[in-house]
Motif scaffolding. Sequence first.
Motif, PDB file in Angstrom:
ATOM      1  N   ALA B  58      10.139  -3.258  -5.868  1.00  0.00           N
ATOM      2  CA  ALA B  58       9.916  -2.695  -7.209  1.00  0.00           C
ATOM      3  C   ALA B  58       8.458  -2.275  -7.375  1.00  0.00           C
ATOM      4  CB  ALA B  58      10.307  -3.722  -8.272  1.00  0.00           C
ATOM      5  N   ILE B  59       7.549  -3.075  -6.835  1.00  0.00           N
ATOM      6  CA  ILE B  59       6.123  -2.722  -6.906  1.00  0.00           C
ATOM      7  C   ILE B  59       5.863  -1.437  -6.120  1.00  0.00           C
ATOM      8  CG2 ILE B  59       3.799  -3.429  -6.158  1.00  0.00           C
ATOM      9  CD1 ILE B  59       4.711  -6.359  -6.755  1.00  0.00           C
ATOM     10  N   ILE B  60       6.460  -1.355  -4.946  1.00  0.00           N
ATOM     11  CA  ILE B  60       6.278  -0.147  -4.120  1.00  0.00           C
ATOM     12  C   ILE B  60       6.757   1.092  -4.867  1.00  0.00           C
ATOM     13  CG2 ILE B  60       7.118   1.022  -2.026  1.00  0.00           C
ATOM     14  CD1 ILE B  60       7.221  -1.813  -0.722  1.00  0.00           C
ATOM     15  N   ALA B  61       7.859   0.929  -5.605  1.00  0.00           N
ATOM     16  CA  ALA B  61       8.473   2.079  -6.282  1.00  0.00           C
ATOM     17  C   ALA B  61       7.743   2.477  -7.564  1.00  0.00           C
ATOM     18  CB  ALA B  61       9.930   1.769  -6.589  1.00  0.00           C
ATOM     19  N   THR B  62       6.736   1.681  -7.971  1.00  0.00           N
ATOM     20  CA  THR B  62       6.010   1.998  -9.212  1.00  0.00           C
ATOM     21  C   THR B  62       5.263   3.330  -9.088  1.00  0.00           C
ATOM     22  OG1 THR B  62       5.650  -0.353  -9.513  1.00  0.00           O
ATOM     23  CG2 THR B  62       4.280   1.103 -10.831  1.00  0.00           C
ATOM     24  N   ASP B  63       5.368   4.152 -10.129  1.00  0.00           N
ATOM     25  CA  ASP B  63       4.696   5.448 -10.119  1.00  0.00           C
ATOM     26  C   ASP B  63       3.178   5.333 -10.299  1.00  0.00           C
ATOM     27  OD1 ASP B  63       6.389   7.395  -9.478  1.00  0.00           O
ATOM     28  OD2 ASP B  63       6.985   7.923 -11.515  1.00  0.00           O
ATOM     29  N   GLN B  67      -3.049  -1.552  -9.706  1.00  0.00           N
ATOM     30  CA  GLN B  67      -3.976  -1.649  -8.565  1.00  0.00           C
ATOM     31  C   GLN B  67      -3.229  -1.160  -7.321  1.00  0.00           C
ATOM     32  OE1 GLN B  67      -4.963  -5.778  -7.817  1.00  0.00           O
ATOM     33  NE2 GLN B  67      -2.842  -6.435  -7.817  1.00  0.00           N
ATOM     34  N   GLU B  68      -3.903  -1.131  -6.209  1.00  0.00           N
ATOM     35  CA  GLU B  68      -3.229  -0.670  -4.985  1.00  0.00           C
ATOM     36  C   GLU B  68      -1.996  -1.518  -4.734  1.00  0.00           C
ATOM     37  OE1 GLU B  68      -5.826  -0.580  -1.624  1.00  0.00           O
ATOM     38  OE2 GLU B  68      -7.280   0.691  -2.638  1.00  0.00           O
ATOM     39  N   ARG B  69      -0.915  -0.865  -4.349  1.00  0.00           N
ATOM     40  CA  ARG B  69       0.350  -1.579  -4.114  1.00  0.00           C
ATOM     41  C   ARG B  69       0.180  -2.651  -3.031  1.00  0.00           C
ATOM     42  NH1 ARG B  69       1.168   3.661  -4.812  1.00  0.00           N
ATOM     43  NH2 ARG B  69       2.696   4.404  -6.319  1.00  0.00           N
ATOM     44  N   THR B  70      -0.616  -2.340  -2.020  1.00  0.00           N
ATOM     45  CA  THR B  70      -0.812  -3.292  -0.919  1.00  0.00           C
ATOM     46  C   THR B  70      -1.406  -4.602  -1.443  1.00  0.00           C
ATOM     47  OG1 THR B  70      -1.375  -1.340   0.359  1.00  0.00           O
ATOM     48  CG2 THR B  70      -1.696  -3.454   1.429  1.00  0.00           C
ATOM     49  N   ILE B  71      -2.386  -4.478  -2.346  1.00  0.00           N
ATOM     50  CA  ILE B  71      -3.010  -5.686  -2.906  1.00  0.00           C
ATOM     51  C   ILE B  71      -1.980  -6.478  -3.708  1.00  0.00           C
ATOM     52  CG2 ILE B  71      -4.744  -6.511  -4.566  1.00  0.00           C
ATOM     53  CD1 ILE B  71      -6.498  -4.099  -3.683  1.00  0.00           C
ATOM     54  N   SER B  72      -1.198  -5.779  -4.508  1.00  0.00           N
ATOM     55  CA  SER B  72      -0.173  -6.470  -5.309  1.00  0.00           C
ATOM     56  C   SER B  72       0.820  -7.204  -4.409  1.00  0.00           C
ATOM     57  CB  SER B  72       0.584  -5.473  -6.186  1.00  0.00           C
ATOM     58  OG  SER B  72      -0.289  -4.875  -7.093  1.00  0.00           O
ATOM     59  N   LEU B  73       1.198  -6.552  -3.319  1.00  0.00           N
ATOM     60  CA  LEU B  73       2.172  -7.194  -2.416  1.00  0.00           C
ATOM     61  C   LEU B  73       1.564  -8.417  -1.737  1.00  0.00           C
ATOM     62  CD1 LEU B  73       4.082  -4.838  -2.955  1.00  0.00           C
ATOM     63  CD2 LEU B  73       4.515  -4.740  -0.490  1.00  0.00           C
ATOM     64  N   LEU B  74       0.312  -8.310  -1.317  1.00  0.00           N
ATOM     65  CA  LEU B  74      -0.327  -9.467  -0.677  1.00  0.00           C
ATOM     66  C   LEU B  74      -0.429 -10.637  -1.658  1.00  0.00           C
ATOM     67  CD1 LEU B  74      -3.058  -7.589   1.385  1.00  0.00           C
ATOM     68  CD2 LEU B  74      -1.144  -8.916   2.316  1.00  0.00           C
TER      69      LEU B  74
END
Lengths: 281, 80
Positions: B58-63, B67-74
């Motif tokens: 879901a984070i990846i799919a955010t328009d 913040q950077e998606r990579t940071i959110s995923l980590l």
Amino acid sequence: MQIIQPHYHAIARTAQDYERMAMSGVVAVAEPAFWAGFDRLYPETFIDYFRQISEFEPTRAAQYGIRHFCWVAVNPKEAENPTLTREVLEHFPEFFAKPTVLGVGETGLHKSTKNECESLEAHVEIAMKHGQLVLIHTPHLADKAHGTKKVLEVLAGLKVDPERIWIDHVEEQTIRPCLDAGYWVGFTLYPITKCSPKRAVDMLEKYGHERILVNSSADWGPSDPFTLQECILEFRRRGHSLQEAIEVFHNNPCRFLGQNPKFDIQPIRVETVGTAAVAAE
Amino acid sequence: MLSPAQVADTYFLESRHQLLEIAAYFDRYEAAVARAGDRNGHAAAADRKLAVIREALAIIATDKPAQERTISLLELFATV
């Protein structure tokens, strides 16, 4: 463990491949005729290519104790030249007589054009007429589902023995109709663009082992013959027995390819002697 | 540096491959649950991991990410 690599484009690979394959248990490879990366213009170019894979390549493989077999075909990407296709097809019978040629392949579809469909029909018809096995390429990526459906439609219009036909490069969305129609299917393991070792094992767990071949293709593009060994490792890691692995990665190629008596490698069974398991053959 | 179109083209097949692996991971999990025949008995911890992957997708799919998606995923994976 003894392994058979049923789809391998040896002329695009180095001797190091053979050496490493031999060290990892590969006892035989089968090389379908392939696209050269450009469209060939002359029948003689194909004939020399067929000579290379049926005469020279077995000698290179033999240096590493690997048996080499092959197939002949005009690649679907070159089917837009029907005159060339016809001229090359006329030479097939002389190659069918050679001791390591197993049949016609890889024919099939690329963009599923009218010329490609006619070429596929002509390839299958000549194979059936001469009692040969058939290896059919299905398209990549976006054309996969449509192209596979078209292959099945073409085959349905011909008089064929499904058990002698192997439809290759199937994936999750195309495996079922091919198996349901009685054909053999192949999973082709590529680093990025085809099936992965893990997904191949998922399909083996879902569909069982019958009429399924697993191969790495391995050609001049981004590919790796050792994705096959990676798949075996994944299969074993999930708890499948050594004999089950042998059934898929050695015995199934024996069963399909062995329909041509030139392929004389026999299925093997593991015997338990005391506490040690040894290969019976 | 690559142009936007070059980035989309260059990494499309690799991303396709990675997403197929994730799809297969979910399918594999569900097949295992079906084989085990008792979802509630042994699925809780594993389901938490799958829930995190769903959240990551879901984070990846955010328009327009905060913040950077990579940071959110980590940050998200640090909670598992």
